[in-house]
Design an enzyme around this catalytic site. Sequence first.
Site, mmCIF file in Angstrom:
data_model
loop_
_atom_site.group_PDB
_atom_site.id
_atom_site.type_symbol
_atom_site.label_atom_id
_atom_site.label_comp_id
_atom_site.label_asym_id
_atom_site.label_seq_id
_atom_site.Cartn_x
_atom_site.Cartn_y
_atom_site.Cartn_z
ATOM 1 N N ASP A 1 -21.054 2.781 -11.227
ATOM 2 C CA ASP A 1 -22.400 2.619 -11.772
ATOM 3 C C ASP A 1 -23.389 2.294 -10.659
ATOM 4 O OD1 ASP A 1 -21.541 2.877 -14.570
ATOM 5 O OD2 ASP A 1 -20.426 1.071 -14.102
ATOM 6 N N GLY B 1 -13.563 8.892 -11.367
ATOM 7 C CA GLY B 1 -14.830 8.428 -11.929
ATOM 8 C C GLY B 1 -15.908 9.487 -11.919
ATOM 9 N N GLU B 2 -17.049 9.153 -11.338
ATOM 10 C CA GLU B 2 -18.201 10.066 -11.386
ATOM 11 C C GLU B 2 -18.721 10.424 -9.985
ATOM 12 O OE1 GLU B 2 -21.109 9.417 -14.418
ATOM 13 O OE2 GLU B 2 -22.767 10.079 -13.145
HETATM 14 O O1 TRH Z 1 -15.648 3.316 -9.046
HETATM 15 P P1 TRH Z 1 -15.451 4.423 -9.986
HETATM 16 O O2 TRH Z 1 -14.181 4.453 -10.700
HETATM 17 O O3 TRH Z 1 -16.627 4.448 -11.006
HETATM 18 C C1 TRH Z 1 -16.447 4.694 -12.386
HETATM 19 C C2 TRH Z 1 -17.290 5.868 -12.791
HETATM 20 O O4 TRH Z 1 -18.605 5.821 -12.289
HETATM 21 C C3 TRH Z 1 -17.350 5.959 -14.279
HETATM 22 O O5 TRH Z 1 -18.224 6.998 -14.684
HETATM 23 C C4 TRH Z 1 -17.794 4.646 -14.853
HETATM 24 O O6 TRH Z 1 -17.818 4.714 -16.211
HETATM 25 C C5 TRH Z 1 -16.821 3.579 -14.428
HETATM 26 O O7 TRH Z 1 -16.782 3.482 -13.022
HETATM 27 C C6 TRH Z 1 -17.178 2.222 -14.998
HETATM 28 O O8 TRH Z 1 -15.546 5.833 -9.205
HETATM 29 P P2 TRH Z 1 -16.816 6.559 -8.586
HETATM 30 O O9 TRH Z 1 -17.777 6.944 -9.655
HETATM 31 O O10 TRH Z 1 -16.318 7.623 -7.734
HETATM 32 O O11 TRH Z 1 -17.513 5.467 -7.691
HETATM 33 C C7 TRH Z 1 -16.967 5.059 -6.474
HETATM 34 C C8 TRH Z 1 -18.100 4.841 -5.490
HETATM 35 O O12 TRH Z 1 -17.570 4.266 -4.317
HETATM 36 C C9 TRH Z 1 -18.775 6.133 -5.060
HETATM 37 O O13 TRH Z 1 -20.173 5.907 -4.936
HETATM 38 C C10 TRH Z 1 -18.181 6.421 -3.687
HETATM 39 C C11 TRH Z 1 -18.008 5.020 -3.182
HETATM 40 N N1 TRH Z 1 -17.048 4.814 -2.096
HETATM 41 C C12 TRH Z 1 -17.533 4.325 -0.903
HETATM 42 O O14 TRH Z 1 -18.763 4.136 -0.757
HETATM 43 N N2 TRH Z 1 -16.645 4.062 0.115
HETATM 44 C C13 TRH Z 1 -15.319 4.271 -0.015
HETATM 45 O O15 TRH Z 1 -14.544 4.023 0.945
HETATM 46 C C14 TRH Z 1 -14.844 4.785 -1.258
HETATM 47 C C15 TRH Z 1 -13.364 5.049 -1.427
HETATM 48 C C16 TRH Z 1 -15.729 5.043 -2.273
#
Ligand code: TRH
Length: 396
Positions: free
Chosen positions: A24, A283-284
């Site tokens: 989020d 996730g997203e």
């Molecule tokens: O963390 P998430 O599982 O987020 C999820 C989804 O957004 C989902 O839609 C929501 O309902 C739920 O949370 C509550 O996965 P997502 O969306 O990929 O977010 C991870 C974030 O972390 C993304 O912005 C990329 C970032 N990231 C980094 O900045 N550095 C890193 O080393 C890694 C592995 C990820």
Amino acid sequence: MMDSVPAPRPAWEIFCQVVDNFGDIGVCWRLARDLARRGAAPVRLWVDDWAVLTRICPAAAGIEPAVGGVVDGVALRHWTPAFVPSAPGEIVIEAFACELPPAQLDAMAAQAVAPVWINLEYLSAEDWVAGCHGLASPHPRLPLVKHFFFPGFDANTGGLLREPDLLARRDRFLSQPQGRAAWRAARGLPTAAEDGLVVSLFAYEQPALAALLQAWAQGPRPIHVLVPVSRVLPDVAAALDAPALEVGARIRRGALSVQVLPFTDQDDYDAQLWACDLVFVRGEDSFVRAQWAARPFVWQIYPQSDTAHHDKLEAFLARYLAGLPPAPAAALGGFWRAWNGCAPAGLTPAAAWPAFADALPALGAHARAWCDSQAAMPDLARRLTEFCFHIKGGPG
Ligand code: TRH
């Protein structure tokens, strides 16, 4: 870059509440930065969980939450129960249906011209999204109208977040020696394809991981797995019969090598995706970044208790697999469903792997074509800006 708190009335004001994980705030921080960089500043971002913010945006660690500060042109503010509204933005975004504080709504209603009020929704490839995108919902009591804005994969939705220079930065990284080759060399990874497959593994808990890692360890080709710190790490440790894994740990088992990476900022995470041959995302936001990386990828969808996520997975697969020949399409569908625990006849990721591995060259070409077709459409920040100007009745 950090500097002082900006002028009071922002053009954009975004409210974000952490439900779980990073996504989020990840989406809201990316959107806020994108808007600010396009000259839409000032942008103000309210987040309820400062600790999560600092993981995604390490510069926020140097800011006193009660005071707030500016990073990359975005005014970061801590949203607490003691929230007191300042002059509301001309456009106010509540992300993912987080409820705006009543005092904020009152402040918005008191403006001579009511702000444009947007509910930014979760990304879904389902067909119903186009019918709901842009719908208006008047407030029952106040002179305010909320509009629903849905990200999506076609012209009838709000599109995908994509910074204007993203693909050019990716291509520079891939072509210049200080990019991909240097990134891999710094981590002791091969740069030649025949020396093995480099995989990034960002995932939730995954009970099927042990069997997959075992298949990789016993497989014919070296596989180098990079695991950024995330919820899957305990499963990796258990599968390798290793003690709790720390950043920097490296383990070898047969053809498999595993390396634990730190959780970096979003730009460095992009570089990781660009540097790998195959990326597991979730996730997203990371799911979208894998698509812009134009790499073969595996999506672990955020699980919902009513299994509604299976419909979302199928909706994306239906779009993504269109145009792929039957064999790679079946290989990708099989592996993704197995990874998400919804494959027919109990197909596991380990069992689905050989066909998926064989399909990787075709999936690489397809990932590039998909990326290009999505990039031919306007991105989310642009569509959002045009939508808001349309509501305001101003220039689009
Ligand atoms: O963390 P998430 O599982 O987020 C999820 C989804 O957004 C989902 O839609 C929501 O309902 C739920 O949370 C509550 O996965 P997502 O969306 O990929 O977010 C991870 C974030 O972390 C993304 O912005 C990329 C970032 N990231 C980094 O900045 N550095 C890193 O080393 C890694 C592995 C990820």
